[in-house]
Design a protein around this motif. Structure first.
Motif, short mmCIF file in Angstrom:
data_model
loop_
_atom_site.label_atom_id
_atom_site.label_comp_id
_atom_site.label_asym_id
_atom_site.label_seq_id
_atom_site.Cartn_x
_atom_site.Cartn_y
_atom_site.Cartn_z
N TRP A 173 2.65 9.07 -9.11
CA TRP A 173 1.74 9.27 -8.12
C TRP A 173 0.71 10.13 -8.52
O TRP A 173 0.67 10.74 -9.63
N VAL A 174 -0.48 10.07 -8.06
CA VAL A 174 -1.73 10.79 -8.37
C VAL A 174 -1.29 12.11 -8.68
O VAL A 174 -1.99 12.78 -9.70
N ASP A 175 -0.76 12.81 -7.71
CA ASP A 175 -0.24 14.29 -7.76
C ASP A 175 0.91 14.42 -8.65
O ASP A 175 1.34 15.55 -8.93
N ASP B 165 0.90 -1.21 -0.06
CA ASP B 165 0.01 -0.04 -0.06
C ASP B 165 0.93 1.19 -0.01
O ASP B 165 1.36 1.95 1.04
N ARG B 166 1.27 1.74 -1.04
CA ARG B 166 2.30 3.01 -1.43
C ARG B 166 1.46 4.05 -0.54
O ARG B 166 2.28 4.91 0.07
N ILE C 214 8.57 7.71 -2.00
CA ILE C 214 7.81 9.06 -1.10
C ILE C 214 8.51 10.21 -1.62
O ILE C 214 9.68 10.53 -1.54
N PRO C 215 7.73 11.19 -1.74
CA PRO C 215 8.00 12.58 -1.84
C PRO C 215 9.02 13.15 -0.89
O PRO C 215 8.73 12.89 0.49
N TRP D 283 1.89 4.10 3.12
CA TRP D 283 3.28 4.38 3.54
C TRP D 283 3.68 6.01 3.41
O TRP D 283 4.18 6.56 4.21
N ARG D 284 3.15 6.39 2.32
CA ARG D 284 3.44 8.16 2.10
C ARG D 284 2.71 8.72 3.14
O ARG D 284 3.36 9.96 3.73
N ARG D 285 1.35 8.46 3.38
CA ARG D 285 0.57 9.19 4.61
C ARG D 285 1.45 8.90 5.88
O ARG D 285 1.33 10.10 6.39
#
Length: 497
Positions: free
Chosen positions: A286-288, A208-209, A246-247, A212-214
């Motif tokens: 990513w979506v954004d 679940d990317r 991850i950004p 992990w980012r959140r």
């Protein structure tokens, strides 16, 4: 869903898209994902040290990024806690034992959870595999990582970038196997127990990317912790693993597609000649941060963020309290984590975004001009980053392949701090068109000045401290970036409007 985990880095061969840079593996369930480490016999060779020397030798990577110059300025990482996740650490090694993080609310070895945090005897860290307070290394990788971040050289060789930082040892792998559930526990533990930097020399695909980012962003926002991870050598281009995808906490000006920052700096390895031998790493998608090949607007998320020395590095041996090894895998994140620790030590109030910004803006640009998907913003130069942050040091300096300081471009802002107009003086190695841009700490471009100097590589321009719309900029720190056809360099200016 199964998740493939890998450790950076033991082997040089690649098995398939789900294995990069390190290990043979077998996959279990999503929370009990397992790998078998493909140990390469030549990946860690014993390294002999001449203990008769009056001062220990300094690792080539430490010198390459200018850490020894930061030490000379009195900054060695004191007051910063670095958590190292992985196979554990030989915390009894002479080069680590004197600066271990300790949980002052826990009494060691009494079999009681004194601070009621859910972990018994977690005095110097924790073993999340065996659920005890002894995170001793049984494979070797974690000890190498810790040594490159903060080994202090007491046994005869200075391996670490931040030798006075404190080590929090968190074991999430044992006997060649790693588990995702333990990684989850470890990062929450590190953040809640006060780690400033969390070093994750692990990577995986699938899973679940978004979660992990959140999590990374939440922990960065709540605790001010900075995550550092690496890319390894991806088998296929544009296949950035997690958590490296991850950004970062700060978006570089060349990241023209502006999505939401998170909290993780991604590093890739270079050799002593600043060469990265792998395939194109990014972009992450990513979506954004959508990516369409050939579209100048939909560029995805540029990765890596930085490169750092990561090949043939001397570090600590997990089999001895005084031994060293030459590690020939693909490291790199350790020097970035150590550099971040030095900046955090020099300026404790700096946020993860500010630390990231100074490391990226002062990196030695490699490959294509600007931030790119091979070298990121460039090879980390912590001495230049330190100069960025310390008042009175305005001149950009670099290092050659032997680690010697040299001047690549001269960029001086005066007066600095300034209560009015700023004179920006520059000297570059050849005449030609010059672009000077001003950015705020969030990486947003605020002003741009074009200068054409066909007969001289030197000149001075004057900036009135206003943005493109003519509005006076608020007081604060701004980055001045000079770009020519051949090079790019930066300086810092403080406006007191």
């Amino acid at each position: 869903m199964g998740v493939t985990l890998v450790l950076f880095c033991f082997a040089t061969g690649f098995l398939n898209h789900s294995s990069f840079g390190s290990a043979d593996y077998s996959v279990g369930g999503s929370d009990q994902s397992v790998i078998r480490l493909g140990w390469e016999s030549g990946s860690m060779k014993p390294w002999s040290v001449d203990r008769s020397l009056t001062a220990p030798p300094i690792g080539w990577g430490v010198r390459k990024i200018g850490a020894d110059s930061v030490w000379a300025a009195g900054v060695r990482g004191a007051g910063v806690v670095v958590a190292v996740l992985g196979t554990g650490v030989r915390y009894t090694h002479t080069d680590l034992a004197s600066h271990l993080w300790t949980n002052d609310d826990e009494i060691p070895d009494n079999g009681v959870d004194d601070d009621s945090n859910g972990y018994v005897d977690d005095y110097i860290g924790y073993d999340f595999v065996h659920m005890d307070g002894d995170p001793m290394d049984d494979v070797g990788h974690g000890t190498v990582v810790a040594g490159l971040v903060l080994g202090d050289g007491r046994a005869g060789y200075s391996t670490g970038v931040a030798p006075e930082a404190e080590l929090m040892s968190l074991k999430v792998c044992a006997g060649g196997s790693c588990f995702l559930a333990q990684i989850w526990q470890a990062i929450y533990y590190a953040a809640s127990e006060g780690a400033d930097i969390i070093c994750i020399p692990l990577g995986w695909y699938d899973g679940d990317r978004d979660m992990w980012r959140r999590t990374c962003k939440t922990l960065t926002d709540l605790f001010g912790v900075l995550f550092v991870s690496g890319t390894g050598y991806p088998v296929l281009p544009h296949s950035v693993p997690m958590p490296a995808a991850i950004p970062p906490p700060w978006l570089h000006p060349d990241q023209t597609l502006r999505g939401e920052p998170a909290g993780l700096i991604t590093a890739a390895p270079t050799d002593s000649l600043d060469y990265y031998s792998g395939k194109e790493i990014g972009p992450a998608v990513w979506v954004d941060f959508p990516y369409v090949p050939g579209d100048p607007d939909l560029i995805g998320l540029i990765k890596p963020d930085l490169t750092a020395p990561g090949v043939r590095l001397v570090s600590l041996d997990y089999r001895s309290d005084t031994g060293y090894v030459e590690a020939s895998g693909c490291y790199g994140i350790e020097h970035v984590a150590g550099a971040a620790a030095l900046i955090r030590s020099a300026l404790p109030s700096f946020t993860p975004a500010e630390i990231d910004s100074v490391l990226e803006m002062t990196a030695m640009d490699l490959g294509a001009l600007g931030k790119d998907n091979f070298y990121g913003a460039g090879r980390v130069d912590v001495w230049a980053a330190y100069q960025y942050c310390v008042p009175g040091i305005e001149e950009e300096t670099r290092r050659d392949t032997h680690g010697r300081l040299l001047e690549a471009a001269r960029l001086v802002c005066s007066p600095n701090p300034s209560f009015g107009p700023v004179a920006i003086s520059y000297a570059v190695d050849s005449p030609g068109p010059i672009t000077i841009q001003m950015f705020d700490l969030a990486g947003r471009p605020r002003q741009e000045i074009l200068a054409t100097n066909p007969t001289s590589g030197q000149g001075t321009i004057h900036w009135n401290g206003r943005d493109r719309s003519g509005h006076k900029l608020p007081s604060g720190i701004y980055f001045v970036r000079l770009t020519t056809e051949r090079t790019s360099t930066s300086a810092k200016v403080v406006l007191m409007n």
